[in-house]
Design a protein around this motif. Structure first.
Motif, short mmCIF file in Angstrom:
data_model
loop_
_atom_site.label_atom_id
_atom_site.label_comp_id
_atom_site.label_asym_id
_atom_site.label_seq_id
_atom_site.Cartn_x
_atom_site.Cartn_y
_atom_site.Cartn_z
N CYS A 52 0.85 -1.18 0.00
CA CYS A 52 0.00 0.00 0.00
C CYS A 52 0.90 1.24 0.00
O CYS A 52 2.08 1.15 0.33
CB CYS A 52 -0.96 0.02 1.19
SG CYS A 52 -0.17 0.10 2.80
N SER A 53 0.34 2.38 -0.37
CA SER A 53 1.11 3.61 -0.45
C SER A 53 1.34 4.18 0.93
O SER A 53 0.42 4.21 1.76
CB SER A 53 0.39 4.63 -1.32
OG SER A 53 0.22 4.14 -2.64
N PRO A 54 2.55 4.65 1.21
CA PRO A 54 2.84 5.26 2.52
C PRO A 54 2.01 6.53 2.74
O PRO A 54 1.74 7.28 1.80
CB PRO A 54 4.33 5.60 2.45
CG PRO A 54 4.87 4.76 1.35
CD PRO A 54 3.76 4.60 0.37
N VAL A 55 1.60 6.73 3.96
CA VAL A 55 0.90 7.95 4.34
C VAL A 55 1.56 8.48 5.62
O VAL A 55 2.06 7.69 6.43
CB VAL A 55 -0.60 7.71 4.58
CG1 VAL A 55 -1.29 7.27 3.29
CG2 VAL A 55 -0.82 6.67 5.67
N PRO A 56 1.59 9.79 5.82
CA PRO A 56 2.19 10.32 7.04
C PRO A 56 1.35 9.99 8.26
O PRO A 56 0.13 9.80 8.17
CB PRO A 56 2.23 11.83 6.78
CG PRO A 56 1.15 12.06 5.78
CD PRO A 56 1.11 10.85 4.91
N VAL A 57 1.99 9.90 9.39
CA VAL A 57 1.31 9.67 10.66
C VAL A 57 1.48 10.92 11.50
O VAL A 57 2.61 11.32 11.83
CB VAL A 57 1.88 8.44 11.40
CG1 VAL A 57 1.17 8.25 12.74
CG2 VAL A 57 1.74 7.19 10.54
N ASP A 58 0.38 11.58 11.81
CA ASP A 58 0.41 12.85 12.53
C ASP A 58 0.54 12.58 14.02
O ASP A 58 -0.40 12.13 14.67
CB ASP A 58 -0.86 13.65 12.24
CG ASP A 58 -0.83 15.04 12.87
OD1 ASP A 58 0.28 15.48 13.25
OD2 ASP A 58 -1.90 15.66 12.99
N ILE A 59 1.73 12.82 14.56
CA ILE A 59 1.97 12.55 15.97
C ILE A 59 3.08 13.47 16.48
O ILE A 59 4.04 13.76 15.76
CB ILE A 59 2.35 11.07 16.20
CG1 ILE A 59 2.42 10.74 17.69
CG2 ILE A 59 3.65 10.71 15.50
CD1 ILE A 59 2.52 9.25 17.96
N ASP A 60 2.91 13.97 17.69
CA ASP A 60 3.94 14.81 18.30
C ASP A 60 5.07 13.94 18.80
O ASP A 60 4.85 12.88 19.42
CB ASP A 60 3.36 15.61 19.48
CG ASP A 60 2.32 16.63 19.04
OD1 ASP A 60 2.46 17.14 17.90
OD2 ASP A 60 1.38 16.89 19.80
N LEU A 61 6.30 14.37 18.54
CA LEU A 61 7.47 13.60 18.93
C LEU A 61 8.22 14.29 20.06
O LEU A 61 8.82 15.35 19.86
CB LEU A 61 8.41 13.42 17.73
CG LEU A 61 7.89 12.56 16.58
CD1 LEU A 61 8.89 12.55 15.44
CD2 LEU A 61 7.61 11.15 17.06
N PRO A 62 8.22 13.72 21.26
CA PRO A 62 9.00 14.28 22.36
C PRO A 62 10.48 13.98 22.15
O PRO A 62 10.85 13.19 21.27
CB PRO A 62 8.45 13.54 23.58
CG PRO A 62 7.95 12.25 23.05
CD PRO A 62 7.46 12.52 21.67
N PRO A 63 11.35 14.57 22.94
CA PRO A 63 12.79 14.30 22.81
C PRO A 63 13.08 12.80 22.97
O PRO A 63 12.45 12.11 23.78
CB PRO A 63 13.40 15.11 23.95
CG PRO A 63 12.43 16.21 24.20
CD PRO A 63 11.08 15.62 23.95
N GLY A 64 14.04 12.31 22.19
CA GLY A 64 14.41 10.91 22.28
C GLY A 64 13.52 9.97 21.51
O GLY A 64 13.66 8.75 21.62
N ARG A 65 12.61 10.53 20.71
CA ARG A 65 11.71 9.70 19.91
C ARG A 65 11.76 10.15 18.45
O ARG A 65 11.83 11.34 18.16
CB ARG A 65 10.26 9.82 20.42
CG ARG A 65 10.07 9.48 21.90
CD ARG A 65 10.27 8.01 22.15
NE ARG A 65 10.00 7.64 23.52
CZ ARG A 65 10.92 7.49 24.47
NH1 ARG A 65 12.20 7.69 24.17
NH2 ARG A 65 10.59 7.13 25.69
#
Length: 309
Positions: A52-65
């Motif tokens: 399947c085609s990649p789609v972005p995942v909307d998520i906040d990234l804290p430090p170290g992630r």
């Protein structure tokens, strides 16, 4: 030292691999559970889109992630997708999460603490199975050896519970991409790992597994039968143990009965009962083959108890 708090900066970096296919809402939930871990070390979540085609995942990234998005460049299917993620990453610890499952916040921290105690460099944990409005908690044994895994699949020890040192995974080998439909890839990996040393586990359930109609093995009976035959041919330990063989033959018989292959189901059931008259699966298969009860009803009742066939 095992059992004592680790010093700051001593937690190994973890690569968490999430294969996915056309389930964006579930994927976002799974990734949030990976990114939201209480684990003090770094976590890289590698999402591998399969067929399947990649789609972005909307998520906040804290430090170290961090999150990386890849496409499966190997054999189509879950095994190839996972191996794509392993090959494209370098975290000292490798973990797996399916796109329709979630982790408890303390999962990685507790399992990495346990890793040093495992001669196999491989730690699992218990699982909570969700089916309709029911939640069934299945704790894991603190240790499982090869003979125990031959006798019982231990369904609570599924891929979303696996945490391994990369070095151990290199010795054990990647996921087997030749298994039909990737069915039983987690069991195959467990058997290969247990040949080296018993599998350790954090007994408490730390993973939520959702059983639903979008589960890709829900009704794929031929794939299941083919996967079981492949596992039998690959692992001589299964055929050498009468109880282990009876379990696999009983599962095969049930899949054959569900496909209305009644004669084959009867033959497989009889072989299973010769190996172990107490094995319940051949009796269920015979009931389905005789038209006494539909296979779907038996699956539903088993799932309500946190079990499968």
């Amino acid at each position: 030292m095992t059992g004592l708090p680790r010093e700051a900066g001593s937690w190994p970096p973890v690569t968490a691999i999430v294969p996915t296919r056309d389930r964006p809402a579930m994927l976002a939930r799974a990734v949030r559970s990976v990114i939201g871990q209480s684990y003090p070390g770094e976590i890289e979540c590698v999402i591998v889109f399969d067929r399947c085609s990649p789609v972005p995942v909307d998520i906040d990234l804290p430090p170290g992630r961090q999150v990386r998005i890849l496409t499966n460049t190997r054999t189509p299917g879950a095994a190839g997708a996972r191996n794509t993620g392993v090959a494209a990453s370098d975290g000292a610890v490798v973990a797996f999460c399916d796109d329709d499952d979630t982790w408890d916040a303390d999962k990685l921290r507790l399992q990495v603490e346990r890793l040093d105690e495992s001669a196999a460099g491989f730690v699992s944990c218990g699982t909570r199975f969700h089916y309709a409005d029911r939640v069934i908690a299945r704790p894991a044994p603190s240790s499982v050896d090869l003979q125990q895994l031959v006798r019982s699949r231990h369904a609570e020890l599924g891929l979303p519970t696996f945490v391994l040192y990369r070095e151990a995974l290199t010795e054990i080998g990647l996921l087997d991409e030749q298994i039909p439909g990737s069915y039983g890839e987690d069991y195959d990996l467990l058997l290969r790992a247990a040949r080296r040393a018993p599998i350790a586990a954090v007994p408490q359930p730390l993973v939520d597994v959702l059983w639903h109609q979008q589960s890709f093995f829900a009704q794929h009976w031929q794939t299941i039968a083919d996967g079981l035959a492949y596992l039998l041919s690959k692992h001589p330990e299964l055929a050498a143990d009468p109880r282990g063989m009876a379990r696999i033959e009983g599962q095969t018989a049930f899949a054959q009965a569900a496909m209305l292959h009644r004669a084959a189901a009867c033959r497989s059931s009889l072989r299973a009962l010769r190996g172990n008259p107490l094995e319940r699966r051949p009796y269920l298969a015979l009931a389905v083959a005789a038209g006494i009860i539909p296979a779907s009803s038996i699956i539903r009742l088993a799932n309500q108890r946190g079990r499968g066939i």
